[in-house]
Motif scaffolding. Sequence first.
Motif, PDB file in Angstrom:
ATOM      1  N   VAL A 167       0.856  -1.184   0.000  1.00  0.00           N
ATOM      2  CA  VAL A 167       0.000   0.000   0.000  1.00  0.00           C
ATOM      3  C   VAL A 167       0.888   1.228   0.000  1.00  0.00           C
ATOM      4  CG1 VAL A 167      -1.716   1.351   1.255  1.00  0.00           C
ATOM      5  CG2 VAL A 167      -1.909  -1.142   1.191  1.00  0.00           C
ATOM      6  N   TYR A 169       1.138   5.227   0.466  1.00  0.00           N
ATOM      7  CA  TYR A 169       0.339   6.198   1.219  1.00  0.00           C
ATOM      8  C   TYR A 169       1.086   7.524   1.317  1.00  0.00           C
ATOM      9  CZ  TYR A 169       3.473   5.280   5.171  1.00  0.00           C
ATOM     10  OH  TYR A 169       4.599   5.168   5.972  1.00  0.00           O
ATOM     11  N   TRP A 190      -3.249  -2.041   9.978  1.00  0.00           N
ATOM     12  CA  TRP A 190      -4.186  -2.896   9.228  1.00  0.00           C
ATOM     13  C   TRP A 190      -3.674  -4.324   9.012  1.00  0.00           C
ATOM     14  CZ3 TRP A 190      -3.288   1.798   5.907  1.00  0.00           C
ATOM     15  CH2 TRP A 190      -2.105   1.708   5.167  1.00  0.00           C
ATOM     16  N   TRP A 194      -8.125  -6.768   5.622  1.00  0.00           N
ATOM     17  CA  TRP A 194      -8.506  -5.628   4.799  1.00  0.00           C
ATOM     18  C   TRP A 194      -9.619  -4.814   5.459  1.00  0.00           C
ATOM     19  CZ3 TRP A 194      -5.833  -3.519   1.067  1.00  0.00           C
ATOM     20  CH2 TRP A 194      -4.897  -4.298   0.371  1.00  0.00           C
ATOM     21  N   LYS A 196      -9.550  -3.952   8.540  1.00  0.00           N
ATOM     22  CA  LYS A 196      -8.812  -2.973   9.340  1.00  0.00           C
ATOM     23  C   LYS A 196      -8.329  -1.813   8.476  1.00  0.00           C
ATOM     24  CE  LYS A 196      -7.080  -6.261  12.804  1.00  0.00           C
ATOM     25  NZ  LYS A 196      -5.851  -6.861  13.402  1.00  0.00           N
ATOM     26  N   TYR A 197      -7.990  -2.112   7.236  1.00  0.00           N
ATOM     27  CA  TYR A 197      -7.597  -1.048   6.302  1.00  0.00           C
ATOM     28  C   TYR A 197      -8.730  -0.045   6.138  1.00  0.00           C
ATOM     29  CZ  TYR A 197      -6.581   0.963   1.640  1.00  0.00           C
ATOM     30  OH  TYR A 197      -6.384   1.812   0.567  1.00  0.00           O
ATOM     31  N   VAL A 200      -9.126   2.108   9.187  1.00  0.00           N
ATOM     32  CA  VAL A 200      -8.214   3.243   9.123  1.00  0.00           C
ATOM     33  C   VAL A 200      -8.800   4.329   8.220  1.00  0.00           C
ATOM     34  CG1 VAL A 200      -5.895   4.015   8.442  1.00  0.00           C
ATOM     35  CG2 VAL A 200      -6.190   1.812   9.581  1.00  0.00           C
ATOM     36  N   THR A 285      -4.206   6.888  -0.071  1.00  0.00           N
ATOM     37  CA  THR A 285      -3.650   5.541  -0.228  1.00  0.00           C
ATOM     38  C   THR A 285      -4.032   4.956  -1.583  1.00  0.00           C
ATOM     39  OG1 THR A 285      -5.558   4.307   0.672  1.00  0.00           O
ATOM     40  CG2 THR A 285      -3.936   5.118   2.255  1.00  0.00           C
ATOM     41  N   SER A 287      -3.407   0.873  -3.547  1.00  0.00           N
ATOM     42  CA  SER A 287      -2.742  -0.428  -3.574  1.00  0.00           C
ATOM     43  C   SER A 287      -1.736  -0.435  -4.709  1.00  0.00           C
ATOM     44  CB  SER A 287      -3.766  -1.549  -3.757  1.00  0.00           C
ATOM     45  OG  SER A 287      -4.676  -1.560  -2.676  1.00  0.00           O
ATOM     46  N   ALA A 313       0.968  -4.441   2.763  1.00  0.00           N
ATOM     47  CA  ALA A 313      -0.476  -4.537   2.637  1.00  0.00           C
ATOM     48  C   ALA A 313      -1.045  -5.378   3.780  1.00  0.00           C
ATOM     49  CB  ALA A 313      -0.851  -5.149   1.292  1.00  0.00           C
ATOM     50  N   PRO A 314      -2.348  -5.264   4.054  1.00  0.00           N
ATOM     51  CA  PRO A 314      -2.963  -6.093   5.102  1.00  0.00           C
ATOM     52  C   PRO A 314      -2.717  -7.585   4.890  1.00  0.00           C
ATOM     53  CG  PRO A 314      -4.451  -4.348   4.480  1.00  0.00           C
ATOM     54  CD  PRO A 314      -3.300  -4.275   3.520  1.00  0.00           C
TER      55      PRO A 314
END
Length: 443
Positions: A167, A169, A190, A194, A196-197, A200, A285, A287, A313-314
């Motif tokens: 990710v 950011y 995260w 995902w 948790k992403y 955020v 952010t 990906s 990434a998560p």
Amino acid sequence: MRTTIRGTRHRAVALLAAAVLGAGLLGGCAEDSDRPGAAGSPGADAGKTTLTVGVFGVFGYKQAGLYDAYMKLHPNIRIKETSIERNENYYPQLLTHLSTGSGLADIQAVEVNNIAEVTATQAGKLVDLSKAPGVRKADFIPWKWAQATDKSGKTVGLGTDIGPMAVCYRKDLFAKAGLPTDRNAVAALWAGDWGKYLDVGERYKAKAPAGTAFVDSASGVYNAVISSSAERYYDRDGKLVYKDSPSVRQAWDAAMRAATGKLTARLQQFQKSWDQAYANGRFATVSCPPWMLGYIKEKSGDQGRDVWDVAAAPKPGNWGGSFLAVPEAGRHKSEAVKLAAWLTAPEQQAKLFTKQASFPSARAAYGLPAVAGAKHPYFGDAPIGKIFAAAAEGIPNQVLGPKDLTVNQNITDVGVLQVDQQGKTPEQGWRAAVESIDNALDQ
């Protein structure tokens, strides 16, 4: 150029990535094939064996100097590459040539979204590269090797690159929204989920700088989540199951949460408005696989230097990648096998990463200094070699099917887009995607 998880995309931006990834990672490569007496120049190739390599887009072998290096090691060999810009034009021609046994290059590239169909239906027309001199299965990421290996154990393609996901950011926007900016702390927010992403994202939205969104697009969220799933559109028996797939439902729900929760900038990737949004700092952010770094740098410009950073990434996922195959009907099979093995060997894959930002599918390359020590100065000296290698090791062995590309494209470009940009409900978007897929597959 295309959107969603489609390998042709990163071929189209590979030259751009090579130009802008930064001197700390990518170096120049002198081309000498046009000099008098050099390999490939008029009068220098009499009596040599010409090996043809058919690819789509930019694979970077010529640009990274690998063809020239091989020809210097093998003075009796001349290499000629032919490229069709888009895989959707290249692949049907490849299938036609395989069916007739004519018009084939000595080496043919195969995109990851086509490898399942090629392995299942064309294996008898391709050389078993697992038996090629110098090729070691242990050198490759296991899931990448498995993608080109049929049920009998025949391996019809050697992996070139892969697209492990991270990710990217913006530290400045995270700081203004009261979020941590250190890449390890960001990844911890995260890690493993995902959901948790998106949590955020909710925190970001609560204190977001005016005119900014947490993520670029709902389709980007969908693709990121689905890329980290083992079973997606087909089950392990080869049955199309996307309508009932738990992984598809999870990815769809995540995309819908992003869209309806106003976490996205409502953009479509690789469109002009998306490019402009990088320059204007409209989202925090995105990906990103390795090849995306050069794109971000080019579109964000000097004002983005040391503002963008890279975090894990998560969950590990993959976006992109291809294979090299050798047709049985090729004119120079034994020499073609040697070249394919050499181009995909760890040392060459590491050099291609250094020159062209194509991340190796040969795991043996991850310990080489060119990969293990790779940092990106534009992204705050992020240790991209370590970040992407760790992601690559964790990517699941995905079940691929012959119509993955069709299903994915219609879910994102029809279903998700209608919700994210047109304000349709998730139910309306899903029905539109299913109808479009059924029409495309004649169901």
